[in-house]
Structure formats: structure tokens, C-alpha cells
Scaffold this motif. Structure first.
Motif, PDB file in Angstrom:
ATOM      1  N   VAL A  23       5.286  76.625  27.659  1.00 31.79           N
ATOM      2  CA  VAL A  23       5.260  75.829  28.816  1.00 31.79           C
ATOM      3  C   VAL A  23       3.754  76.076  29.054  1.00 31.79           C
ATOM      4  CG1 VAL A  23       5.628  75.038  31.002  1.00 31.79           C
ATOM      5  CG2 VAL A  23       7.636  75.371  29.219  1.00 31.79           C
ATOM      6  N   ALA A  24       3.693  77.047  28.781  1.00 27.73           N
ATOM      7  CA  ALA A  24       2.060  78.040  29.550  1.00 27.73           C
ATOM      8  C   ALA A  24       0.981  77.599  28.635  1.00 27.73           C
ATOM      9  CB  ALA A  24       1.595  79.628  29.626  1.00 27.73           C
ATOM     10  N   ALA A  25       1.635  77.391  27.417  1.00 20.48           N
ATOM     11  CA  ALA A  25       0.337  77.066  26.985  1.00 20.48           C
ATOM     12  C   ALA A  25       0.399  75.360  25.921  1.00 20.48           C
ATOM     13  CB  ALA A  25       0.776  76.936  24.886  1.00 20.48           C
ATOM     14  N   LEU A  26       1.571  74.480  26.312  1.00 23.83           N
ATOM     15  CA  LEU A  26       1.637  73.376  26.025  1.00 23.83           C
ATOM     16  C   LEU A  26       0.681  72.785  27.825  1.00 23.83           C
ATOM     17  CD1 LEU A  26       5.166  72.425  25.042  1.00 23.83           C
ATOM     18  CD2 LEU A  26       3.096  72.080  24.173  1.00 23.83           C
ATOM     19  N   TRP A  27       1.108  73.508  28.691  1.00 23.12           N
ATOM     20  CA  TRP A  27       0.604  72.703  29.692  1.00 23.12           C
ATOM     21  C   TRP A  27      -1.216  73.037  30.066  1.00 23.12           C
ATOM     22  CZ3 TRP A  27       0.402  69.283  33.549  1.00 23.12           C
ATOM     23  CH2 TRP A  27      -0.602  70.116  34.761  1.00 23.12           C
ATOM     24  N   ILE A  28      -1.863  74.168  29.661  1.00 18.94           N
ATOM     25  CA  ILE A  28      -3.213  73.759  29.438  1.00 18.94           C
ATOM     26  C   ILE A  28      -3.908  73.047  27.919  1.00 18.94           C
ATOM     27  CG2 ILE A  28      -5.412  75.860  28.281  1.00 18.94           C
ATOM     28  CD1 ILE A  28      -3.942  77.608  29.038  1.00 18.94           C
ATOM     29  N   THR A  30      -2.456  70.368  27.807  1.00 21.51           N
ATOM     30  CA  THR A  30      -1.905  68.991  28.054  1.00 21.51           C
ATOM     31  C   THR A  30      -3.197  68.597  29.242  1.00 21.51           C
ATOM     32  OG1 THR A  30      -0.028  68.725  27.734  1.00 21.51           O
ATOM     33  CG2 THR A  30      -0.797  66.985  29.153  1.00 21.51           C
ATOM     34  N   PHE A  31      -4.175  69.476  30.198  1.00 20.62           N
ATOM     35  CA  PHE A  31      -4.313  69.788  31.036  1.00 20.62           C
ATOM     36  C   PHE A  31      -5.974  68.974  29.936  1.00 20.62           C
ATOM     37  CE2 PHE A  31      -7.739  71.056  33.956  1.00 20.62           C
ATOM     38  CZ  PHE A  31      -7.182  70.054  35.065  1.00 20.62           C
ATOM     39  N   LEU A  32      -5.937  69.722  29.209  1.00 18.99           N
ATOM     40  CA  LEU A  32      -7.307  69.567  28.343  1.00 18.99           C
ATOM     41  C   LEU A  32      -7.148  67.996  27.556  1.00 18.99           C
ATOM     42  CD1 LEU A  32      -8.084  72.958  27.872  1.00 18.99           C
ATOM     43  CD2 LEU A  32      -8.517  71.740  29.709  1.00 18.99           C
ATOM     44  N   GLN A  33      -6.346  67.687  26.626  1.00 16.24           N
ATOM     45  CA  GLN A  33      -6.224  67.032  26.136  1.00 16.24           C
ATOM     46  C   GLN A  33      -5.054  66.337  26.796  1.00 16.24           C
ATOM     47  OE1 GLN A  33      -8.276  66.170  24.428  1.00 16.24           O
ATOM     48  NE2 GLN A  33      -7.730  63.371  23.553  1.00 16.24           N
ATOM     49  N   PRO A  34      -4.668  64.869  27.504  1.00 18.55           N
ATOM     50  CA  PRO A  34      -3.307  64.414  28.195  1.00 18.55           C
ATOM     51  C   PRO A  34      -2.934  63.845  27.071  1.00 18.55           C
ATOM     52  CG  PRO A  34      -5.562  64.188  28.899  1.00 18.55           C
ATOM     53  CD  PRO A  34      -5.318  64.399  28.118  1.00 18.55           C
ATOM     54  N   SER A  35      -3.332  63.293  25.430  1.00 21.30           N
ATOM     55  CA  SER A  35      -2.656  62.393  24.578  1.00 21.30           C
ATOM     56  C   SER A  35      -1.674  64.098  24.339  1.00 21.30           C
ATOM     57  CB  SER A  35      -3.481  62.535  23.744  1.00 21.30           C
ATOM     58  OG  SER A  35      -4.707  63.332  23.005  1.00 21.30           O
ATOM     59  N   VAL A  36      -1.641  65.606  23.901  1.00 22.22           N
ATOM     60  CA  VAL A  36      -0.609  66.544  23.534  1.00 22.22           C
ATOM     61  C   VAL A  36       0.309  65.845  23.510  1.00 22.22           C
ATOM     62  CG1 VAL A  36      -0.105  68.493  23.757  1.00 22.22           C
ATOM     63  CG2 VAL A  36      -2.610  67.783  23.849  1.00 22.22           C
ATOM     64  N   LEU A  37       0.840  65.673  24.790  1.00 23.79           N
ATOM     65  CA  LEU A  37       2.423  65.386  25.356  1.00 23.79           C
ATOM     66  C   LEU A  37       2.888  64.190  25.661  1.00 23.79           C
ATOM     67  CD1 LEU A  37       3.316  68.394  27.566  1.00 23.79           C
ATOM     68  CD2 LEU A  37       3.637  67.813  25.492  1.00 23.79           C
ATOM     69  N   GLY A  38       1.503  63.727  25.655  1.00 22.64           N
ATOM     70  CA  GLY A  38       2.025  61.670  26.317  1.00 22.64           C
ATOM     71  C   GLY A  38       1.169  61.129  25.701  1.00 22.64           C
ATOM     72  N   THR A  39       0.382  60.051  26.341  1.00 23.97           N
ATOM     73  CA  THR A  39      -0.763  58.788  26.606  1.00 23.97           C
ATOM     74  C   THR A  39      -1.639  59.004  27.477  1.00 23.97           C
ATOM     75  OG1 THR A  39       1.095  57.215  25.521  1.00 23.97           O
ATOM     76  CG2 THR A  39      -0.735  56.159  26.052  1.00 23.97           C
ATOM     77  N   ASP A  40      -3.106  59.294  26.464  1.00 20.54           N
ATOM     78  CA  ASP A  40      -3.757  59.229  27.715  1.00 20.54           C
ATOM     79  C   ASP A  40      -4.400  57.933  28.218  1.00 20.54           C
ATOM     80  OD1 ASP A  40      -5.835  59.337  29.508  1.00 20.54           O
ATOM     81  OD2 ASP A  40      -7.178  60.679  28.006  1.00 20.54           O
ATOM     82  N   LEU A  41      -3.987  57.220  29.642  1.00 19.02           N
ATOM     83  CA  LEU A  41      -4.618  56.145  30.067  1.00 19.02           C
ATOM     84  C   LEU A  41      -5.795  56.102  30.503  1.00 19.02           C
ATOM     85  CD1 LEU A  41      -1.622  56.040  33.504  1.00 19.02           C
ATOM     86  CD2 LEU A  41      -1.300  55.148  31.094  1.00 19.02           C
ATOM     87  N   GLY A  42      -6.924  56.438  30.432  1.00 20.70           N
ATOM     88  CA  GLY A  42      -8.113  56.230  29.470  1.00 20.70           C
ATOM     89  C   GLY A  42      -8.857  55.640  31.285  1.00 20.70           C
ATOM     90  N   ALA A  43      -8.753  54.290  30.777  1.00 15.07           N
ATOM     91  CA  ALA A  43      -9.849  53.509  31.614  1.00 15.07           C
ATOM     92  C   ALA A  43      -8.731  53.097  32.872  1.00 15.07           C
ATOM     93  CB  ALA A  43     -10.787  52.963  31.400  1.00 15.07           C
ATOM     94  N   GLN A  44      -7.272  53.816  32.083  1.00 14.42           N
ATOM     95  CA  GLN A  44      -6.905  52.274  33.696  1.00 14.42           C
ATOM     96  C   GLN A  44      -6.514  53.534  34.289  1.00 14.42           C
ATOM     97  OE1 GLN A  44      -3.140  50.952  31.314  1.00 14.42           O
ATOM     98  NE2 GLN A  44      -4.794  49.527  30.152  1.00 14.42           N
ATOM     99  N   ALA A  45      -6.558  54.765  34.617  1.00 14.61           N
ATOM    100  CA  ALA A  45      -5.439  55.878  35.014  1.00 14.61           C
ATOM    101  C   ALA A  45      -6.206  55.631  36.362  1.00 14.61           C
ATOM    102  CB  ALA A  45      -6.641  57.246  34.877  1.00 14.61           C
ATOM    103  N   ALA A  46      -7.599  55.232  36.245  1.00 14.81           N
ATOM    104  CA  ALA A  46      -8.240  55.119  38.147  1.00 14.81           C
ATOM    105  C   ALA A  46      -7.847  53.811  38.795  1.00 14.81           C
ATOM    106  CB  ALA A  46      -9.913  54.706  37.682  1.00 14.81           C
ATOM    107  N   GLU A  47      -7.429  53.226  38.030  1.00 14.48           N
ATOM    108  CA  GLU A  47      -6.416  51.820  38.956  1.00 14.48           C
ATOM    109  C   GLU A  47      -4.660  52.540  38.908  1.00 14.48           C
ATOM    110  OE1 GLU A  47      -6.277  48.196  36.030  1.00 14.48           O
ATOM    111  OE2 GLU A  47      -8.818  48.433  36.286  1.00 14.48           O
TER     112      GLU A  47
END
Length: 229
Positions: A23-28, A30-47
Motif C-alpha cells: 500500500v505504501a509503494a502504491l500510494w507513493i 499514485t501520488f507521483l503518477q495518478p494514472s497508476v491506480l486511476g485516471t488522471d483528470l489533467g486539466a479537468q482537475a481544477a474544475e
């Protein structure tokens, strides 16, 4: 039963360490690269989230369900370990001796001292160290490390030492039915010499030299063959 409990506890420890590190390795990652576990929203994240970093994780995938049920199983396993009744620890300072008026606790230190004194009274034993411990609820282990005087037969001395220690232990402790005491002796070497006026230790019967054959002894009473007339 104790072996199974120890094995299950080790497996639980390994599982907790493996899950925690995963879990610790996955969280690190994912925090650096959100697409590891999910979908990176990219520009939509601000909205949506008011920040430049956000992620959407799908929960209807087989992997998500396996992680869900695995987490429940691990939590239940940890909870059962916490609430499970622990077996009583073996006493490490005394043993129970049965008497006519009831059981009596005998300190291990007293037993070790009594055995050491009894062993060092033997002529050929110059040094002796005794350790008594409870190997299990039904077994007492006695370990004796001894030195013999120079020039003495350490094998014969170990036999006499074993008999002396077992006899003395029987005087100090009367074990209940089902319990047993095992004695292990370790010869450490030769140390010291016997005094000039110290008598030689007795030798085992098997080592007593037989009287050499000296031939026929005279006179010999020969009976006449067939007897006298």
C-alpha cells in the motif's frame, strides 16, 4: 498446537508487512503518477477538485473487489489475533514438586545450586555448571557442563556424575505423573589435578581388570579315573 499457533502468527506478521509495504509503494507511485491506480483528470482537475492534481479510481473492476475482500479478511484476521486467548506462559523461575501435603514450588536456582554441589563432591569433577529450564509443560531439561581432573577417565566420570545428579534431583523435586526430567552432559575438558592425599575415584565394574591367567597351580588333586577300589 503451539507449533500451529506460532506458524499462524508468523503468517499474520508476514501478511501485515507485505500489505503495508504494498500500500505504501502504491500510494507513493499514485501520488507521483495518478494514472497508476486511476485516471488522471489533467486539466479537468481544477474544475472538479479545485486543484491541478486529481484522480478518478474505478471501483467496479475485479482488482478493486479483490482488494476490498482481502482488506476485510486481513482486518478480521488481526482482530481475531487481538481477542484470542493467549496460552499461559511457562514458569521460568520454579518447578512444582509434589508432596504429601500438596504441591510446593522449588526455585530453579535452588535446584541448580544443589545439583552443582552434588556433582562437585565427586573426586574427578573439578568444575561443574548446571542449568535447569522447562523445555515444555511436561519436560524439564537439565544441562551439565563439567571439567575433569588431568589424567582421569572423563567417560567413567560422566557416568558417576549422571547418577549423582539424577539422584540429587530426585531428592529436591518429586515430579508429578506425566512429567519427566532429561539430563544432558557436556564434557568441557580437563582442569586441575587431584591432590596427593586424594583417593582415586572408583572405576566402573566393566573396567576392573581381570586377574591374569597364571597357568595351573600346584599341587593338583587328581582323582583316579573310575574312582578308587
Amino acid at each position: 498446537m503451539a507449533v500451529k499457533r506460532l506458524w499462524s502468527e508468523r503468517m499474520l506478521l508476514v501478511s501485515n508487512l507485505a500489505v503495508a509495504n504494498t500500500v505504501a509503494a502504491l500510494w507513493i507511485a499514485t501520488f507521483l503518477q495518478p494514472s497508476v491506480l486511476g485516471t488522471d483528470l489533467g486539466a479537468q482537475a481544477a474544475e472538479l477538485a479545485g486543484t491541478n492534481r486529481a484522480m478518478i479510481m474505478p471501483l467496479q473492476t475485479p482488482t478493486a473487489w479483490l482488494a476490498f475482500f482481502g482488506s476485510i479478511g486481513l482486518l478480521l484476521w488481526n482482530f481475531s489475533w487481538v481477542v484470542r486467548r493467549r496460552p499461559g506462559e511457562l514458569p521460568n523461575h520454579w518447578v512444582v514438586s509434589e508432596t504429601a501435603d500438596g504441591p510446593v514450588r522449588v526455585a530453579l536456582e535452588a535446584i541448580e545450586t544443589g545439583l552443582r554441589v552434588a556433582g562437585e563432591t565427586l573426586t574427578e569433577i573439578t568444575r561443574l555448571r548446571v542449568q535447569v529450564k522447562l523445555a515444555s509443560t511436561k519436560r524439564i531439561l537439565i544441562t551439565g557442563q563439567f571439567y575433569c581432573a588431568d589424567g582421569q577417565d572423563h567417560l567413567a566420570g560422566s557416568q558417576r556424575l549422571r547418577q549423582s545428579l539424577l539422584h540429587r534431583f530426585g531428592e529436591l523435586v518429586r515430579l508429578s505423573d506425566g512429567m519427566r526430567a532429561d539430563l544432558e552432559l557436556e564434557f568441557q575438558g580437563f582442569f586441575g589435578r587431584l591432590g596427593k592425599n586424594t583417593p582415586e575415584p572408583p572405576k566402573p565394574q566393566s573396567e576392573v581388570a581381570a586377574e591374569p591367567f597364571r597357568g595351573p597351580q600346584y599341587p593338583i588333586d587328581d582323582d583316579p579315573i573310575g574312582g578308587s577300589q
